[in-house]
Design a protein around this motif. Structure first.
Motif: not given
Ligand SMILES: [Mn+2]
Length: 320
Positions: A53-57, A186-192, A228-239
């Protein structure tokens, strides 16, 4: 855990090394794999991190994330190191790299099948990244800020920001050492954690709306269908992580999350809070994981699967 000296020798004696990890990547498998990737390349090894898989954003800020390769290239590896992976089935297409090669299996899943020539499996480790920290130390590779950020990310995500029962004194000792190396929490929490897409927030809304309660509210279940994923435009990783909203309700001990995926498959997430062993429930459906967090993928119709899983979850209460 004590790192087997034979593994240290094997890594020292190998030059071309593949690092593999599981499909549907999370913070710990990305963090531990990139930590090892950066460390081995730092001492002149030709290491590659191969992932289907791709690395999640949200993990793309980690060093080496842009170098991750897909399992389609033909490589000449002498050694394969598999991280955070309870069984070889979770490797997806990367499984083919195991054939005829020396395999080191490094993991913390209770359900691990010990598929390696060497198995550094410690179910008491909070994260695979914790074991990788020890491995890098045992290899005498000096930590730096980049490697430390990878390890810290793995630990923070697999412990739910140091809140789960897998968090130990040692976990915090490692975190302290990583901060010494330059990690800025704090920087890592911001990123993640402060980096969610709008689609993810909409998906959370839909998941919360789907909540159902069973067994005197001790079981909460959420369902997300493909449309639901399709209608929102969400990716698998968003779950990722959405199941925690169900687990975090006060009466709830077991949270179930049903997600419709490709090819008639349903991905099931299991979480528990205090006493139900969800690893055992997941294993009944061909999956596995930890006592408090596990997963399984089942083929079939989602409502039928829900019914069977629910039955198994209710039954799990009678054995504790
Ligand atoms: Mn893990």
């Amino acid at each position: 855990m004590l790192i087997n000296p034979a593994v240290i020798k094997l890594i020292r004696d190998s030059n071309n090394i593949a690092i593999l990890s599981h499909i549907m990547p999370d913070g710990d498998n990305i963090g531990s794999s990139l930590a090892l990737y950066n460390a081995l390349n730092k001492i002149g090894k030709n290491a590659a991190f191969i992932l289907e898989d791709d690395v999640p954003q949200i993990y793309k800020f980690l060093k080496g994330s842009e170098k991750v390769e897909k399992p389609q290239n033909n490589h000449k590896f002498e050694l394969v190191i598999v991280l955070d992976c309870g069984d070889t089935g979770r490797l997806g297409k990367s499984e083919r790299y195991l054939e005829g090669r020396k395999v080191v299996n490094i993991d913390h899943h209770l359900s691990n099948t010990n598929f390696g020539l060497y198995n550094l499996v410690d179910p008491n480790a909070a994260a695979t990244s914790e074991i990788i920290y020890q491995l890098i130390k045992s290899l005498d590779i000096p930590l730096d800020k980049d490697i430390s950020e990878c390890i810290y990310t793995g630990i923070v995500t697999d412990t739910g920001q140091f809140q789960y029962s897998n968090t130990t004194n040692f976990t915090h000792q490692i975190a302290g050492d990583l901060i010494k190396q330059g990690v800025e929490p704090s920087k890592l929490y911001r990123d993640i954690y402060q980096n969610n897409s709008k689609a993810k927030m909409k998906l959370i809304g839909r998941a919360i709306n789907s909540l159902e309660f069973y067994h005197q509210d001790k079981i909460a279940s959420m369902t997300l269908k493909k449309e639901v994923f399709e209608s929102i435009g969400a990716q698998d990783e968003d779950a990722d992580g959405i199941i925690n909203f169900a687990r975090d309700i006060n009466e709830v001990e077991v949270a179930l999350f049903f997600k419709e995926a490709e090819d008639e498959k349903v991905k099931i997430g299991f979480r528990s809070k205090d006493y139900v062993n969800v690893n055992e429930i997941a294993q009944k459906f061909g999956g596995g994981g930890h006592k408090r967090a596990a997963g399984a993928t089942v083929t079939g119709e989602i409502e039928n699967i829900k019914e069977k899983v629910l039955e198994a979850a209710i039954e799990a209460f009678s054995v504790v």
